[in-house]
Design an enzyme around this catalytic site. Sequence first.
Site, PDB file in Angstrom:
ATOM      1  N   ARG A  39       2.564 139.198  62.202  1.00  0.00           N
ATOM      2  CA  ARG A  39       2.335 138.854  64.236  1.00  0.00           C
ATOM      3  C   ARG A  39       1.414 140.428  63.910  1.00  0.00           C
ATOM      4  NH1 ARG A  39       7.743 138.050  67.401  1.00  0.00           N
ATOM      5  NH2 ARG A  39       8.379 138.953  65.431  1.00  0.00           N
ATOM      6  N   ASP A  41      19.161 143.391  74.125  1.00  0.00           N
ATOM      7  CA  ASP A  41      18.129 142.820  73.682  1.00  0.00           C
ATOM      8  C   ASP A  41      16.697 143.460  74.820  1.00  0.00           C
ATOM      9  OD1 ASP A  41      15.827 141.917  71.998  1.00  0.00           O
ATOM     10  OD2 ASP A  41      16.350 139.662  72.795  1.00  0.00           O
ATOM     11  N   LYS A  66      19.915 146.166  64.763  1.00  0.00           N
ATOM     12  CA  LYS A  66      20.963 146.583  65.795  1.00  0.00           C
ATOM     13  C   LYS A  66      21.659 146.761  65.411  1.00  0.00           C
ATOM     14  CE  LYS A  66      17.083 143.355  68.174  1.00  0.00           C
ATOM     15  NZ  LYS A  66      16.607 142.211  69.538  1.00  0.00           N
ATOM     16  N   SER A  82      15.812 146.656  70.266  1.00  0.00           N
ATOM     17  CA  SER A  82      14.737 145.962  70.508  1.00  0.00           C
ATOM     18  C   SER A  82      13.951 145.483  69.062  1.00  0.00           C
ATOM     19  CB  SER A  82      13.290 146.111  71.084  1.00  0.00           C
ATOM     20  OG  SER A  82      12.850 145.326  71.597  1.00  0.00           O
ATOM     21  N   GLY A  83      13.207 144.305  68.411  1.00  0.00           N
ATOM     22  CA  GLY A  83      12.420 143.909  67.718  1.00  0.00           C
ATOM     23  C   GLY A  83      10.979 144.480  68.264  1.00  0.00           C
ATOM     24  N   GLU A  86       7.884 138.488  76.206  1.00  0.00           N
ATOM     25  CA  GLU A  86       7.693 138.827  74.945  1.00  0.00           C
ATOM     26  C   GLU A  86       6.022 139.873  74.534  1.00  0.00           C
ATOM     27  OE1 GLU A  86       9.859 138.219  72.772  1.00  0.00           O
ATOM     28  OE2 GLU A  86      11.073 137.024  73.334  1.00  0.00           O
ATOM     29  N   ASP A 146      13.235 142.315  74.787  1.00  0.00           N
ATOM     30  CA  ASP A 146      11.877 141.233  75.296  1.00  0.00           C
ATOM     31  C   ASP A 146      12.811 139.569  75.928  1.00  0.00           C
ATOM     32  OD1 ASP A 146       8.462 141.823  73.704  1.00  0.00           O
ATOM     33  OD2 ASP A 146      10.719 142.900  72.672  1.00  0.00           O
TER      34      ASP A 146
END
EC number: 3.1.3.3
Length: 314
Positions: free
Chosen positions: A154, A109, A242, A197-198, A118, A111
């Site tokens: 977001r 991952d 992922k 990664s998101g 983040e 962040d």
Amino acid sequence: MQIQCFESITQKYPQFPTALLANEEPIQNGEPFILYGTKLDITKLEKFQQKCGQNFQIFDVWMVAKNIIVLLKGQWFSDFIKFTHDVEVDIAKLDFSPKLSQAGLLVMDMDSTAIQIECIDEIAKLAGVGELVSAITESAMRGELDFEQSLRCRVGTLKGAPESILQQVRENLPLMSGLVETIQTLQKYGWKTAIASGGFTYFADYLKALLQLDFAASNQFDIEDGKLTGLVKGDVVDAQYKAKTLQHLLEEYGIDSRHSIAIGDGANDLAMMNVAGLGVAFHAKPKVQPQAQIVVNFADLTALLCLLSANDRI
């Protein structure tokens, strides 16, 4: 300080294997596990033994990066993890396949794992919506919100923000402690390394180039006329994406899944942890920790080198 901690153990136990308590019969045919940390010394080792109430056998002591590692055997109980919290060291049962000497695949991952922040929260601060976005991020990482829905929400708050704020965040991107040493060591041993990664390509692709990673998958901001549109471009990299990325890389590189590692801190990392031969929760959210094979609460990313080097010694 680490040398003093190391020597406090080796001076009491100059030869291996041996029992922690010389005057008592040690546990026979126990399961191997390690204790490790930058401040692990004889006092912490003895305190851990007292809490467990077992006379473990100690098989080896060594150092990796700034970590002191002790290889023990005993009857394993899940309560051991709670006991290590009291002495501020990490623990890992050695019931996984990956080892440093055998090239495998690491998928990280980004962040709060590869980096200390983040990214979207930092972008939001510069865009004037920091508190709102941070609250949504925390809820999503705890698994309380659908990840894709929360991400689009977001990103939507950033509509109209100048693209230049992405550069501001990237210029001050704080790498996680131990990241560079861990990646360089794995690459030296022929490991493939990747990010799933998101977060966003603006940062993930930067890390891929900086660290010479083999692959990076992440989300992409939609940008028009130098401003964020508030939309995500293309598919969202969520938990299943992922996991599929890890599986795809295993197939592409011809690596057995048993020799793969997935590491992350959030609920959306659990799916890829379940696909990997070893799933590691790194300074993770409370909901994530009980579902991970290995939990790291105190060490930096060189914890991975501790785990892999231990498997080379059993």
